[in-house]
Write an enzyme that holds these catalytic residues in place. Structure first.
Site, PDB file in Angstrom:
ATOM      1  CB  VAL A  44      -0.963   0.004   1.211  1.00  0.00           C
ATOM      2  CG1 VAL A  44      -1.718   1.329   1.287  1.00  0.00           C
ATOM      3  CG2 VAL A  44      -1.950  -1.148   1.112  1.00  0.00           C
ATOM      4  CB  CYS A  45       3.785   2.238   2.081  1.00  0.00           C
ATOM      5  SG  CYS A  45       3.027   2.174   3.724  1.00  0.00           S
ATOM      6  CB  THR A  46       4.973   0.449  -2.944  1.00  0.00           C
ATOM      7  OG1 THR A  46       5.842  -0.204  -2.010  1.00  0.00           O
ATOM      8  CG2 THR A  46       5.701   0.612  -4.269  1.00  0.00           C
TER       9      THR A  46
END
Length: 216
Positions: A44-46
């Site tokens: 998700v952070c990517t």
């Protein structure tokens, strides 16, 4: 005591993949968006870092600097940026704080003072390090929001909120779902006479809800 709206952000010096920076010097005379992450190489952070990279021109239009934070080291950040750029098809020019000792996470009240990273940690150990902070040129916190690890941040809303904050700095307020170019609200403390002199024609929807064209 946690960091609250209108508090001055801590002026700490942090390590990033682009060298050490002082937060107040980093902000300078600009606005700043600081967005934090619990660990590198998380899916998700990517996608979120990729979205930030794709919006480089939009940040520049708004005189806004962006700063990532992740609870990993500089070497991991450098490697992770390759994946971010692959996903986004855009250069990730912003710096990422290497908050391996949790200095920034604790200073911004994302983790308690006694927090530490256990051996073999997972993103769950720093799950609350998923916040967005918008900081004004006065170095004060203007907005903060925190997301769970399973819900990707909506950067269109973060841009909209940034626009609203920059507009409200001109002495007005913005209504629900406001977008650039739409009318704005006259604060209750400002008389209709003063609002007319400053902003032009005033529309009274209710005695306490008055609107004007957005000031330039």
């Amino acid at each position: 005591m946690g960091l609250r709206i209108n508090d001055t952000i801590p002026n700490i010096t942090v390590a990033t993949d682009k060298g050490d920076i002082s937060l107040h010097d980093f902000v300078g005379d600009s606005w700043a968006v600081i967005f934090s992450h619990p660990k590198d190489f998380t899916p998700v952070c990517t996608t979120e870092f990729g979205a930030v990279a794709q919006l480089a021109d939009e940040w520049a239009k708004r005189n806004t600097k962006v700063l990532g934070v992740s609870v990993d080291g500089v070497e991991e950040h450098v490697k992770w940026k390759r994946d971010i750029e692959k996903v986004a098809n855009a250069k990730a020019e912003f710096a990422i704080v290497a908050d391996i000792d949790l200095t920034m996470a604790k200073a911004f009240d994302m983790l308690p003072a006694e927090a530490y990273l256990p051996d073999g940690r997972t993103p769950a150990d720093s799950a609350t390090v998923r916040s967005v902070f918008i900081v004004g040129p006065d170095k004060q916190l203007k907005l903060s929001m925190t997301y769970p690890m399973t819900v990707g941040r909506n950067f269109a809303e973060i841009l909209r909120a940034l626009d609203g904050l920059q507009m409200s700095a001109k002495g007005v307020a913005t209504p629900a779902n406001w977008q650039l170019g739409q009318d704005v609200i006259v604060p209750p403390a400002v008389s209709t006479e003063d609002a007319t002199a400053k902003f032009g024609d005033v529309t009274e929807v209710l005695p306490y809800l008055r609107t004007v064209k957005a000031p330039a």
